[in-house]
Scaffold this motif. Structure first.
Motif, mmCIF file in Angstrom:
data_model
loop_
_atom_site.group_PDB
_atom_site.id
_atom_site.type_symbol
_atom_site.label_atom_id
_atom_site.label_comp_id
_atom_site.label_asym_id
_atom_site.label_seq_id
_atom_site.Cartn_x
_atom_site.Cartn_y
_atom_site.Cartn_z
ATOM 1 N N UNK A 101 15.156 9.771 -0.360
ATOM 2 C CA UNK A 101 13.747 9.595 -0.005
ATOM 3 C C UNK A 101 13.428 8.112 0.169
ATOM 4 N N UNK A 102 13.909 7.299 -0.775
ATOM 5 C CA UNK A 102 13.685 5.860 -0.646
ATOM 6 C C UNK A 102 14.331 5.315 0.620
ATOM 7 N N UNK A 158 0.828 -1.208 0.000
ATOM 8 C CA UNK A 158 0.000 0.000 0.000
ATOM 9 C C UNK A 158 0.864 1.260 0.000
ATOM 10 N N UNK A 159 1.968 1.235 0.759
ATOM 11 C CA UNK A 159 2.878 2.376 0.763
ATOM 12 C C UNK A 159 3.451 2.618 -0.633
ATOM 13 N N UNK A 160 3.728 1.529 -1.339
ATOM 14 C CA UNK A 160 4.236 1.662 -2.695
ATOM 15 C C UNK A 160 3.262 2.344 -3.630
ATOM 16 N N UNK A 161 1.986 2.168 -3.373
ATOM 17 C CA UNK A 161 0.955 2.825 -4.191
ATOM 18 C C UNK A 161 0.782 4.294 -3.813
ATOM 19 N N UNK A 162 1.065 4.626 -2.533
ATOM 20 C CA UNK A 162 0.778 5.970 -2.025
ATOM 21 C C UNK A 162 1.951 6.937 -2.101
ATOM 22 N N UNK A 163 3.172 6.430 -1.997
ATOM 23 C CA UNK A 163 4.322 7.305 -1.761
ATOM 24 C C UNK A 163 5.031 7.797 -3.016
ATOM 25 N N UNK A 164 4.735 7.218 -4.184
ATOM 26 C CA UNK A 164 5.526 7.558 -5.365
ATOM 27 C C UNK A 164 4.680 8.033 -6.556
ATOM 28 N N UNK A 165 3.686 8.906 -6.330
ATOM 29 C CA UNK A 165 2.811 9.287 -7.452
ATOM 30 C C UNK A 165 3.484 10.172 -8.494
ATOM 31 N N UNK A 166 4.560 10.892 -8.108
ATOM 32 C CA UNK A 166 5.148 11.869 -9.028
ATOM 33 C C UNK A 166 6.241 11.277 -9.924
ATOM 34 N N UNK A 167 6.542 9.994 -9.755
ATOM 35 C CA UNK A 167 7.641 9.394 -10.511
ATOM 36 C C UNK A 167 7.161 8.805 -11.836
ATOM 37 N N UNK A 168 8.078 8.781 -12.812
ATOM 38 C CA UNK A 168 7.786 8.115 -14.071
ATOM 39 C C UNK A 168 7.643 6.617 -13.869
ATOM 40 N N UNK A 169 7.056 5.951 -14.849
ATOM 41 C CA UNK A 169 6.687 4.546 -14.681
ATOM 42 C C UNK A 169 7.890 3.665 -14.346
#
Length: 302
Positions: free
Chosen positions: A224-225, A82-93
């Motif tokens: 950040x990571x 769930x954190x992976x879905x929430x924390x990285x919205x601004x990054x490219x695919x």
């Protein structure tokens, strides 16, 4: 509490990466050789390592005593997903997929057992073995979907379930539940190949780092990571254990293993499936280096 095992394992990983870097730098490992090493990890040494990791004692008494940490480990995997879905919205695919995989998959598979044993003794080693089961299942099911792209969900599922590491998980679970061991030379061969996995994986990461831009090693995204993997996740696990009334050895092992750096296979898979392999190698290297400070601090907390 003795931190010798932890520091020795972390130092070994960094040294192996340095060897891979140098071998690529002086031309002993070529670009084609790097691809061969990656395939060797994905299709041979890593599946053998997974099968070997499941061959542990497993009976009703041990199941009962380890059920608590097994459930905690499952909840941790769900939380990190769930954190992976929430924390990285601004990054490219490509970078986002690397970050998501590295968030659900720590290097507890390599560092976990010696760290838990060194910090908490034989029971810590047993709990660590149980803790790692859900992570291995998640990293080769949910985790693999971050890297694998197919034109349809049917093809995606087919790629995932036929992946050699998923097949290895299934074989390992059968061996563990049935309490079977691999016979004779078969078992010896699997154990021998499994023991090579750490060395070959870290050599591959070193070859990837050889082509990386070192000025970008410590950038905002990498730091950040490292904050997420080494501080935020173990802190959330600690808070959850406190709220649930879980203390002592179970809490200690759970928090410590949750504080491990990025899994080395993160960079191997990123290179194999053409994601952001340089960034993946950087976060593996940087989180491993920083964990040489943060992991002992988590140990001191207990």
């Amino acid at each position: 509490m003795n931190f010798g095992n932890l520091l020795e394992m972390q130092g070994m990983l960094i040294a192996l990466m340095a060897v891979g870097y140098l071998l690529k730098r002086i031309g002993i490992i070529t670009d084609e050789g790097k691809k061969v090493l990656m395939d060797l990890v994905i299709y041979v040494t890593l599946p053998c390592n997974i099968v070997k990791s499941f061959i542990i004692e497993f009976n009703v008494e041990i199941f009962s005593s380890c059920l608590e940490i097994f459930i905690i480990a499952i909840l941790i995997q769900i939380m990190t997903m769930l954190l992976g879905k929430l924390l990285y919205p601004r990054y490219g695919d490509k970078r986002k997929k690397v970050l998501q995989y590295a968030t659900i998959c720590s290097n507890a598979g390599i560092l976990g057992n010696p760290v838990a044993e060194g910090a908490f003794g034989s029971m810590g080693l047993l709990y660590a073995s149980i803790y790692l089961i859900p992570q291995r299942v998640f990293m080769w099911s949910v985790g693999l979907t971050y890297y694998t792209e197919s034109p349809s969900k049917k093809d995606l599922v087919k790629k995932v379930v036929t992946h050699p590491c998923i097949i290895a998980v299934v074989i390992g679970l059968v061996l563990m539940i049935a309490q079977w061991d691999l016979p004779g030379f078969v078992g010896a061969t699997v154990r021998s190949l499994a023991s090579a996995n750490t060395g070959v994986s870290m050599l591959v990461i070193g070859t990837i780092l050889e082509g990386a831009h070192w000025k970008e090693m410590v950038d905002r995204d990498s730091l950040y990571y490292c904050f997420v993997r080494l501080i935020l996740i173990p802190a959330l696990v600690l808070l959850g254990c406190r709220l649930a009334g879980i203390t002592g050895l179970v809490m200690g092992v759970s928090v410590l293993l949750a504080a491990m750096p990025a899994a080395s296979v993160t960079a191997v898979l990123a290179s194999k499936y053409e994601k952001d392999e340089e960034f993946a190698a950087r976060i593996v290297a940087l989180s491993t280096i920083i964990s040489m400070v943060t992991a002992p601090l988590w140990c001191l907390f207990f």
